[in-house]
Motif scaffolding. Structure first.
Motif, PDB file in Angstrom:
ATOM      1  N   GLY A 139      -0.901   3.939  -3.809  1.00 19.12           N
ATOM      2  CA  GLY A 139      -0.832   2.575  -3.279  1.00 19.12           C
ATOM      3  C   GLY A 139      -0.918   1.487  -4.333  1.00 19.12           C
ATOM      4  O   GLY A 139      -0.178   1.477  -5.313  1.00 19.12           O
ATOM      5  N   THR A 140      -1.862   0.577  -4.123  1.00 18.51           N
ATOM      6  CA  THR A 140      -1.964  -0.588  -5.013  1.00 18.51           C
ATOM      7  C   THR A 140      -2.392  -0.215  -6.432  1.00 18.51           C
ATOM      8  O   THR A 140      -2.161  -0.979  -7.365  1.00 18.51           O
ATOM      9  N   ALA A 141      -3.004   0.976  -6.599  1.00 21.20           N
ATOM     10  CA  ALA A 141      -3.400   1.410  -7.945  1.00 21.20           C
ATOM     11  C   ALA A 141      -2.174   1.614  -8.834  1.00 21.20           C
ATOM     12  O   ALA A 141      -2.226   1.401 -10.042  1.00 21.20           O
ATOM     13  N   ARG A 142      -1.059   2.001  -8.232  1.00 21.56           N
ATOM     14  CA  ARG A 142       0.175   2.166  -9.014  1.00 21.56           C
ATOM     15  C   ARG A 142       0.655   0.807  -9.521  1.00 21.56           C
ATOM     16  O   ARG A 142       1.032   0.669 -10.678  1.00 21.56           O
ATOM     17  N   ALA A 143       0.618  -0.175  -8.643  1.00 27.07           N
ATOM     18  CA  ALA A 143       1.019  -1.526  -9.043  1.00 27.07           C
ATOM     19  C   ALA A 143       0.100  -2.047 -10.145  1.00 27.07           C
ATOM     20  O   ALA A 143       0.566  -2.666 -11.112  1.00 27.07           O
ATOM     21  N   ASP A 144      -1.198  -1.789 -10.017  1.00 31.38           N
ATOM     22  CA  ASP A 144      -2.150  -2.250 -11.034  1.00 31.38           C
ATOM     23  C   ASP A 144      -1.839  -1.622 -12.394  1.00 31.38           C
ATOM     24  O   ASP A 144      -1.943  -2.278 -13.436  1.00 31.38           O
ATOM     25  N   ARG A 145      -1.446  -0.340 -12.380  1.00 29.86           N
ATOM     26  CA  ARG A 145      -1.131   0.348 -13.639  1.00 29.86           C
ATOM     27  C   ARG A 145       0.124  -0.255 -14.282  1.00 29.86           C
ATOM     28  O   ARG A 145       0.186  -0.447 -15.499  1.00 29.86           O
ATOM     29  N   THR A 168       0.820  -1.225   0.000  1.00 30.72           N
ATOM     30  CA  THR A 168       0.000   0.000   0.000  1.00 30.72           C
ATOM     31  C   THR A 168       0.848   1.268   0.000  1.00 30.72           C
ATOM     32  O   THR A 168       0.321   2.365  -0.092  1.00 30.72           O
ATOM     33  N   SER A 169       2.176   1.131   0.124  1.00 38.36           N
ATOM     34  CA  SER A 169       3.045   2.311   0.131  1.00 38.36           C
ATOM     35  C   SER A 169       3.114   2.935  -1.262  1.00 38.36           C
ATOM     36  O   SER A 169       2.949   2.256  -2.273  1.00 38.36           O
ATOM     37  N   ASN A 170       3.373   4.230  -1.283  1.00 41.56           N
ATOM     38  CA  ASN A 170       3.524   4.920  -2.560  1.00 41.56           C
ATOM     39  C   ASN A 170       5.005   4.973  -2.943  1.00 41.56           C
ATOM     40  O   ASN A 170       5.823   5.518  -2.203  1.00 41.56           O
ATOM     41  N   GLU A 177      -2.297  11.715 -14.118  1.00 39.97           N
ATOM     42  CA  GLU A 177      -2.553  10.330 -13.736  1.00 39.97           C
ATOM     43  C   GLU A 177      -1.535   9.859 -12.708  1.00 39.97           C
ATOM     44  O   GLU A 177      -1.881   9.173 -11.741  1.00 39.97           O
ATOM     45  N   ASN A 178      -0.285  10.252 -12.886  1.00 43.82           N
ATOM     46  CA  ASN A 178       0.770   9.830 -11.977  1.00 43.82           C
ATOM     47  C   ASN A 178       0.490  10.294 -10.547  1.00 43.82           C
ATOM     48  O   ASN A 178       0.667   9.542  -9.589  1.00 43.82           O
TER      49      ASN A 178
END
Length: 199
Positions: A45-51, A24-26, A39-40
């Motif tokens: 959190g996890t949305a970055r990993a999903d991208r 969950t860390s950024n 967008e960046n």
């Protein structure tokens, strides 16, 4: 010891090299230059990993990975410049109309530094871009003139590192990192050149 560089299509390997210890860390996840700034900033959190996972399934993927005996040990972000924020970056010039690729981030996993992995990542990035039809490839390293660069800021590479890979300085930039000017390094990959832009 055999270093092999492959396209970054395996998300778990990218996460091993770039992801946070706590999901969950950024962390940057090497998205800062790859996607638009709006967008960046919005991805947390996890949305970055999903991208990043999505990008690994796109063609071309977001970069290349260096493997040492099948273990991921290094990362390089390499992609057509037109699809990165460098397409709109006012600090780093466009020197001509070529549809160049950009190589903007090099990461070597702790415990594996000083083993030639950065050199292998650049060579692998060049080979991959050439295979995909890139007419040229650019990097935007610091011109540190042999002075020590903060490891946190060393992700862009150094002018010497790119020169060792056959790149030559094509232009100065207005970008500065860790107190050092960044330069535009270019390697022609053998395609025909278009007319240069006036800068």
């Amino acid at each position: 010891m055999s270093i092999e560089v492959r396209p970054a299509t395996v998300f778990d390997d990218v996460a091993t090299l770039l992801g946070p210890k706590k999901p969950t860390s950024n962390v940057c996840f090497c998205l800062s230059y790859r996607i638009g700034s709006k967008e960046n900033v919005a991805l947390k959190g996890t949305a970055r990993a999903d991208r990043v996972r999505e990008l690994c399934h796109q063609d071309p993927p977001p970069g290349v990975i260096a493997y040492l005996d099948d273990e991921p040990v290094g990362w390089a972000a390499v992609h057509p410049r037109r699809d990165t924020s460098f397409a709109r970056n006012r600090l780093i010039p466009h020197i001509d109309d070529l549809d160049v690729w950009s190589l903007w981030c090099l990461r070597v996993r702790p415990g594996h530094r000083k083993q030639g992995i950065s050199h292998a990542l650049i060579e692998g990035s060049v080979a991959y871009a050439k295979k995909r039809g890139a007419p040229a490839i650019e990097g935007y390293p610091v011109d540190n003139r042999g002075e020590k660069v903060n490891l946190t800021m060393a992700y862009v590479g150094t002018r010497r590192l790119f020169e060792d890979a056959g790149f030559t300085k094509a232009a100065d930039t207005d970008s500065v990192l860790d107190g050092f000017p960044r330069v535009l390094m270019r390697l022609d990959l053998g395609k025909s050149k278009k007319s240069s832009k006036k800068t």
